[in-house]
Motif scaffolding. Sequence first.
Motif, PDB file in Angstrom:
ATOM      1  N   PHE A 403      25.319  46.834  46.848  1.00 17.92           N
ATOM      2  CA  PHE A 403      26.376  47.517  46.106  1.00 17.92           C
ATOM      3  C   PHE A 403      27.667  47.558  46.917  1.00 17.92           C
ATOM      4  O   PHE A 403      28.760  47.374  46.371  1.00 17.92           O
ATOM      5  N   LYS A 404      27.537  47.807  48.214  1.00 19.46           N
ATOM      6  CA  LYS A 404      28.732  47.892  49.063  1.00 19.46           C
ATOM      7  C   LYS A 404      29.432  46.544  49.170  1.00 19.46           C
ATOM      8  O   LYS A 404      30.647  46.493  49.391  1.00 19.46           O
ATOM      9  N   ASN A 405      28.653  45.468  49.013  1.00 21.52           N
ATOM     10  CA  ASN A 405      29.228  44.128  49.129  1.00 21.52           C
ATOM     11  C   ASN A 405      29.705  43.561  47.798  1.00 21.52           C
ATOM     12  O   ASN A 405      30.112  42.394  47.730  1.00 21.52           O
ATOM     13  N   SER A 406      29.637  44.356  46.738  1.00 14.87           N
ATOM     14  CA  SER A 406      30.091  43.894  45.421  1.00 14.87           C
ATOM     15  C   SER A 406      31.372  44.616  45.025  1.00 14.87           C
ATOM     16  O   SER A 406      31.688  45.695  45.543  1.00 14.87           O
ATOM     17  N   ALA A 407      32.091  44.011  44.099  1.00 11.99           N
ATOM     18  CA  ALA A 407      33.350  44.592  43.643  1.00 11.99           C
ATOM     19  C   ALA A 407      33.095  45.807  42.755  1.00 11.99           C
ATOM     20  O   ALA A 407      32.025  45.945  42.158  1.00 11.99           O
ATOM     21  N   LYS A 408      34.066  46.680  42.685  1.00 15.39           N
ATOM     22  CA  LYS A 408      33.972  47.841  41.810  1.00 15.39           C
ATOM     23  C   LYS A 408      33.872  47.371  40.359  1.00 15.39           C
ATOM     24  O   LYS A 408      34.668  46.558  39.908  1.00 15.39           O
ATOM     25  N   PRO A 409      32.892  47.838  39.616  1.00 11.24           N
ATOM     26  CA  PRO A 409      32.731  47.368  38.229  1.00 11.24           C
ATOM     27  C   PRO A 409      33.804  47.913  37.316  1.00 11.24           C
ATOM     28  O   PRO A 409      34.425  48.955  37.594  1.00 11.24           O
ATOM     29  N   ASP A 410      34.033  47.198  36.227  1.00 10.10           N
ATOM     30  CA  ASP A 410      34.976  47.671  35.220  1.00 10.10           C
ATOM     31  C   ASP A 410      34.351  48.819  34.425  1.00 10.10           C
ATOM     32  O   ASP A 410      33.146  48.838  34.202  1.00 10.10           O
ATOM     33  N   GLY A 411      35.187  49.731  33.976  1.00 10.43           N
ATOM     34  CA  GLY A 411      34.698  50.862  33.206  1.00 10.43           C
ATOM     35  C   GLY A 411      34.865  52.155  33.987  1.00 10.43           C
ATOM     36  O   GLY A 411      35.529  52.198  35.037  1.00 10.43           O
ATOM     37  N   ILE A 412      34.261  53.206  33.515  1.00 11.97           N
ATOM     38  CA  ILE A 412      34.323  54.494  34.182  1.00 11.97           C
ATOM     39  C   ILE A 412      33.268  54.538  35.289  1.00 11.97           C
ATOM     40  O   ILE A 412      32.109  54.211  35.058  1.00 11.97           O
ATOM     41  N   VAL A 413      33.687  54.941  36.473  1.00  8.54           N
ATOM     42  CA  VAL A 413      32.787  54.951  37.621  1.00  8.54           C
ATOM     43  C   VAL A 413      32.609  56.376  38.148  1.00  8.54           C
ATOM     44  O   VAL A 413      33.590  57.093  38.366  1.00  8.54           O
ATOM     45  N   VAL A 414      31.368  56.790  38.298  1.00  9.34           N
ATOM     46  CA  VAL A 414      31.027  58.031  38.987  1.00  9.34           C
ATOM     47  C   VAL A 414      30.405  57.619  40.323  1.00  9.34           C
ATOM     48  O   VAL A 414      29.255  57.203  40.383  1.00  9.34           O
ATOM     49  N   ASP A 415      31.181  57.710  41.376  1.00  7.92           N
ATOM     50  CA  ASP A 415      30.769  57.222  42.683  1.00  7.92           C
ATOM     51  C   ASP A 415      30.389  58.398  43.579  1.00  7.92           C
ATOM     52  O   ASP A 415      31.243  59.099  44.110  1.00  7.92           O
ATOM     53  N   THR A 416      29.104  58.611  43.782  1.00  9.10           N
ATOM     54  CA  THR A 416      28.647  59.752  44.588  1.00  9.10           C
ATOM     55  C   THR A 416      28.594  59.441  46.082  1.00  9.10           C
ATOM     56  O   THR A 416      28.323  60.336  46.890  1.00  9.10           O
ATOM     57  N   LYS A 417      28.861  58.184  46.457  1.00  5.42           N
ATOM     58  CA  LYS A 417      28.778  57.792  47.867  1.00  5.42           C
ATOM     59  C   LYS A 417      30.109  57.334  48.439  1.00  5.42           C
ATOM     60  O   LYS A 417      30.214  57.044  49.637  1.00  5.42           O
TER      61      LYS A 417
END
Length: 421
Positions: A403-417
Amino acid sequence: MSFNTISVIGLGYIGLPTAAMFASRKKNVIGVDVNQHAVDTINRGEIHIVEPDLDMIVHAAVTEGYLKATTSPEPADAFLIAVPTPFKNNDSAIPEPDLSYIKKASEAIAPVLKKGDLVILESTSPVGATEQMAEWLAAARPDLTFPQAVGEDADVNVAHCPERVLPGHVVRELVENDRVIGGMTAKCSARAVELYKTFVRGECVITNARTAEMAKLTENSCRDVQIAFANELSIICDKLDIDVWELISLANRHPRINILQPGPGVGGHCIAVDPWFIVSNTPDEAKLIHQARLVNDSKPKWVVEKVKKAISELLLMHPNRSVSEVTIACYGLAFKADIDDLRESPAMKIVEQIAKLNVGTILAVEPNLESFNTVIHGVELTDLHYANTNADIHVLLVDHAQFKNSAKPDGIVVDTKGIYG
């Protein structure tokens, strides 16, 4: 007295690596587990858990004849008990430790005990558990003497030695880390040190059984309190519209400050469990430890509320869509990064609650699982690309390397980390 044959009771995330390390030093090791699948897998020279380098060590040990697994204990010179210590299934506000697994393991090895044997409790346990185990053994074998009755002259020596390893680094840390050795007598401690020095390069530090039990609980409770501070800070910052990860980064520039990173809660078989052992024993005194547990246990509910808010935002942006047309992707199910361990995982709790929101589709991405054995009704295990492409809301729960090595996905993001910045 030498240890020619060693038995490890419980072949899970700690027991199997421990058994493998003894076997790698050319000791005859008998691993015992009630799980027939685990026993069969090990006897094929394979492993049923994910832990770097362990597969090669187990394969070599089994192939060379130093390690075998069985469902019933056999005679040995030393017995290491590494079984779970969960909570009792009740509605108490303070969970009560369940020592039934330790009791069953004690009763299972009792018939094969003989004079000169050493029994070590490795399971993380509430204070007094080692003494209780010795009482169970004594009751099952009245023909043998134990330290609580005759001290140094006991036929069977008993000690507590908690594991202190990090999942994902267990093989290395079993060898390199210091070990706390808590014997019921000085002789018990000395014999336990002799046993562990078979492969441990770290220092074996001697204390008594109760202090050894409390040492492990203290280490994990300290960590839990520190995480609770970070988690509480993240909730405060969210309310005040402050980036908590930037804030912590700035605060940690102070030479004497080292704030941990917040997350969706606390999981695993240690930090999420061990503090309760202290609280249950001393509920009136363990106020800070108790409050930290409450803070960390409440964090998954807070994350679910963030997801509900994200759903509302999505429907406001797309008024023609219904809740049944919303797709949510949850990234990570394990209790920490880059392992497959789901025990006490806050991510699992969050996904279970999201599945109850009755939205259209719930996807879960867990790259460390080949299959979704722990079924959550209504949740589909999928890969990273599919989730990124098809979800409307993305809930990042575990900071796996993928996940850390992938781009931020399109859409609404809830990022707890905080991996997307």
